[in-house]
Design a protein around this motif. Structure first.
Motif, PDB file in Angstrom:
ATOM      1  N   PHE A   5     -64.826  63.837 -75.015  1.00  0.00           N
ATOM      2  CA  PHE A   5     -65.940  63.432 -75.700  1.00  0.00           C
ATOM      3  C   PHE A   5     -67.147  64.478 -75.500  1.00  0.00           C
ATOM      4  O   PHE A   5     -68.078  64.541 -76.411  1.00  0.00           O
ATOM      5  CB  PHE A   5     -66.310  61.937 -75.447  1.00  0.00           C
ATOM      6  N   ARG A   6     -67.287  64.996 -74.420  1.00  0.00           N
ATOM      7  CA  ARG A   6     -68.555  65.966 -73.981  1.00  0.00           C
ATOM      8  C   ARG A   6     -68.181  66.952 -74.969  1.00  0.00           C
ATOM      9  O   ARG A   6     -69.131  67.726 -75.193  1.00  0.00           O
ATOM     10  CB  ARG A   6     -68.334  66.170 -72.349  1.00  0.00           C
ATOM     11  N   GLY A   7     -66.687  67.323 -74.847  1.00  0.00           N
ATOM     12  CA  GLY A   7     -66.549  68.924 -75.612  1.00  0.00           C
ATOM     13  C   GLY A   7     -66.920  68.625 -77.031  1.00  0.00           C
ATOM     14  O   GLY A   7     -67.519  69.515 -77.677  1.00  0.00           O
ATOM     15  N   ILE A   8     -66.792  67.472 -77.409  1.00  0.00           N
ATOM     16  CA  ILE A   8     -66.837  67.442 -79.205  1.00  0.00           C
ATOM     17  C   ILE A   8     -68.457  67.154 -79.327  1.00  0.00           C
ATOM     18  O   ILE A   8     -68.998  67.696 -80.360  1.00  0.00           O
ATOM     19  CB  ILE A   8     -66.334  65.926 -79.434  1.00  0.00           C
ATOM     20  N   MET A   9     -69.199  66.654 -78.289  1.00  0.00           N
ATOM     21  CA  MET A   9     -70.723  66.459 -78.401  1.00  0.00           C
ATOM     22  C   MET A   9     -71.197  68.013 -78.299  1.00  0.00           C
ATOM     23  O   MET A   9     -72.148  68.221 -79.187  1.00  0.00           O
ATOM     24  CB  MET A   9     -70.979  65.828 -77.254  1.00  0.00           C
ATOM     25  N   ALA A  10     -70.681  68.672 -77.394  1.00  0.00           N
ATOM     26  CA  ALA A  10     -71.216  70.215 -77.246  1.00  0.00           C
ATOM     27  C   ALA A  10     -71.003  71.181 -78.508  1.00  0.00           C
ATOM     28  O   ALA A  10     -71.706  71.815 -78.802  1.00  0.00           O
ATOM     29  CB  ALA A  10     -70.797  70.745 -76.084  1.00  0.00           C
ATOM     30  N   ILE A  11     -69.786  70.803 -79.162  1.00  0.00           N
ATOM     31  CA  ILE A  11     -69.368  71.519 -80.180  1.00  0.00           C
ATOM     32  C   ILE A  11     -69.875  71.117 -81.593  1.00  0.00           C
ATOM     33  O   ILE A  11     -70.529  71.955 -82.420  1.00  0.00           O
ATOM     34  CB  ILE A  11     -67.869  71.515 -80.445  1.00  0.00           C
ATOM     35  N   ALA A  12     -70.102  69.891 -81.647  1.00  0.00           N
ATOM     36  CA  ALA A  12     -70.870  69.230 -82.875  1.00  0.00           C
ATOM     37  C   ALA A  12     -72.227  69.334 -82.990  1.00  0.00           C
ATOM     38  O   ALA A  12     -72.844  69.826 -83.929  1.00  0.00           O
ATOM     39  CB  ALA A  12     -70.365  67.831 -83.055  1.00  0.00           C
ATOM     40  N   GLN A  13     -73.064  69.097 -81.964  1.00  0.00           N
ATOM     41  CA  GLN A  13     -74.429  68.789 -82.002  1.00  0.00           C
ATOM     42  C   GLN A  13     -74.910  69.634 -80.372  1.00  0.00           C
ATOM     43  O   GLN A  13     -74.822  68.975 -79.612  1.00  0.00           O
ATOM     44  CB  GLN A  13     -74.904  67.640 -81.879  1.00  0.00           C
ATOM     45  N   ASP A  14     -75.414  70.736 -80.593  1.00  0.00           N
ATOM     46  CA  ASP A  14     -75.977  71.435 -79.590  1.00  0.00           C
ATOM     47  C   ASP A  14     -77.363  70.893 -78.767  1.00  0.00           C
ATOM     48  O   ASP A  14     -77.652  71.109 -77.615  1.00  0.00           O
ATOM     49  CB  ASP A  14     -76.350  72.901 -79.607  1.00  0.00           C
ATOM     50  N   ASN A  15     -77.912  69.961 -79.695  1.00  0.00           N
ATOM     51  CA  ASN A  15     -79.379  69.534 -79.391  1.00  0.00           C
ATOM     52  C   ASN A  15     -79.207  68.416 -78.217  1.00  0.00           C
ATOM     53  O   ASN A  15     -80.385  67.923 -77.884  1.00  0.00           O
ATOM     54  CB  ASN A  15     -80.134  69.060 -80.421  1.00  0.00           C
ATOM     55  N   VAL A  16     -78.016  67.954 -77.968  1.00  0.00           N
ATOM     56  CA  VAL A  16     -78.030  66.760 -76.935  1.00  0.00           C
ATOM     57  C   VAL A  16     -78.085  67.293 -75.624  1.00  0.00           C
ATOM     58  O   VAL A  16     -78.493  66.782 -74.599  1.00  0.00           O
ATOM     59  CB  VAL A  16     -76.680  66.255 -77.364  1.00  0.00           C
ATOM     60  N   PHE A  17     -77.652  68.592 -75.353  1.00  0.00           N
ATOM     61  CA  PHE A  17     -77.897  69.299 -74.045  1.00  0.00           C
ATOM     62  C   PHE A  17     -79.104  70.250 -73.744  1.00  0.00           C
ATOM     63  O   PHE A  17     -79.679  70.324 -74.793  1.00  0.00           O
ATOM     64  CB  PHE A  17     -76.465  70.244 -73.919  1.00  0.00           C
TER      65      PHE A  17
ATOM     66  N   LEU B  43     -73.334  76.850 -76.120  1.00  0.00           N
ATOM     67  CA  LEU B  43     -72.826  75.729 -75.605  1.00  0.00           C
ATOM     68  C   LEU B  43     -71.758  75.211 -76.618  1.00  0.00           C
ATOM     69  O   LEU B  43     -70.770  74.439 -75.978  1.00  0.00           O
ATOM     70  CB  LEU B  43     -74.039  74.644 -76.208  1.00  0.00           C
ATOM     71  N   THR B  44     -71.273  75.692 -77.466  1.00  0.00           N
ATOM     72  CA  THR B  44     -69.745  75.701 -78.178  1.00  0.00           C
ATOM     73  C   THR B  44     -68.888  76.014 -77.427  1.00  0.00           C
ATOM     74  O   THR B  44     -67.838  75.296 -77.318  1.00  0.00           O
ATOM     75  CB  THR B  44     -69.938  76.613 -79.573  1.00  0.00           C
ATOM     76  N   SER B  45     -68.994  77.202 -76.568  1.00  0.00           N
ATOM     77  CA  SER B  45     -68.027  77.713 -75.742  1.00  0.00           C
ATOM     78  C   SER B  45     -67.782  76.735 -74.637  1.00  0.00           C
ATOM     79  O   SER B  45     -66.423  76.372 -74.189  1.00  0.00           O
ATOM     80  CB  SER B  45     -68.230  78.862 -75.191  1.00  0.00           C
ATOM     81  N   TRP B  46     -68.805  76.156 -74.068  1.00  0.00           N
ATOM     82  CA  TRP B  46     -68.696  75.107 -73.053  1.00  0.00           C
ATOM     83  C   TRP B  46     -68.118  73.695 -73.460  1.00  0.00           C
ATOM     84  O   TRP B  46     -67.172  73.258 -72.991  1.00  0.00           O
ATOM     85  CB  TRP B  46     -69.887  74.696 -72.294  1.00  0.00           C
ATOM     86  N   GLY B  47     -68.341  73.693 -74.836  1.00  0.00           N
ATOM     87  CA  GLY B  47     -67.513  72.581 -75.454  1.00  0.00           C
ATOM     88  C   GLY B  47     -66.220  72.538 -75.536  1.00  0.00           C
ATOM     89  O   GLY B  47     -65.422  71.764 -75.226  1.00  0.00           O
ATOM     90  N   TRP B  48     -65.866  73.690 -76.268  1.00  0.00           N
ATOM     91  CA  TRP B  48     -64.442  74.128 -76.132  1.00  0.00           C
ATOM     92  C   TRP B  48     -63.459  74.152 -74.858  1.00  0.00           C
ATOM     93  O   TRP B  48     -62.535  73.582 -74.711  1.00  0.00           O
ATOM     94  CB  TRP B  48     -64.078  75.168 -76.725  1.00  0.00           C
TER      95      TRP B  48
END
Length: 143
Positions: A39-51, A63-68
């Motif tokens: 879920f954290r990965g999906i959050m980071a891939i989908a919406q970077d403004n959460v982090f 942040l997309t890389s951290w999400g993956w």
């Protein structure tokens, strides 16, 4: 009524139950940690403004890389957690390894989501502890 001291077979059975309980605990906790990583990965891939973003961080990734990274580690953790519900050595070894990688990934991504990273590090530490204690209990039982 006199209390009889526990026999060796009874003590052995209690240790087996203790080891099985810790393995089940580790399996459930690794599954939860894996799902939360997904879920954290999906959050980071989908919406970077959460982090939170930090401009001068040594281990700076997109942040997309951290999400993956979190998504893949989470998926592997869920797969390994299913192996922990049986008495398999490979699952315990893989569980310790994947929990260690989850600790490293959360440490490196600490500035992006600090409180959650600390929670995941602590959770993974409990998983490693329970898997290592089970191995120690089982090896201590064999003569």
């Amino acid at each position: 009524m006199s209390a009889t001291p526990p026999t060796r077979a009874h003590a052995h059975g209690a240790k087996q139950a203790w080891a099985g309980g810790l393995t089940s605990f580790a399996g459930v906790m690794l599954m939860i940690a894996g799902l939360l990583g997904i879920f954290r990965g999906i959050m980071a891939i989908a919406q970077d403004n959460v982090f939170v973003t930090t401009p001068n961080y040594v281990f700076k990734f997109d942040l997309t890389s951290w999400g993956w990274i979190h998504l893949v580690l989470g998926a592997i953790a869920v797969i390994v957690s299913f192996g922990l519900f049986g008495p398999t050595l490979w699952a315990r070894v893989a569980g310790v390894g994947i929990a260690g990688l989850v600790i490293i990934a959360n440490f490196l991504s600490l500035p992006y989501y600090p409180v959650w990273s600390v929670v995941m590090i602590a959770l993974s530490g409990f998983i490693i502890w329970s898997l290592c204690v089970v191995q120690g209990e089982r090896s201590a039982e064999t003569p």
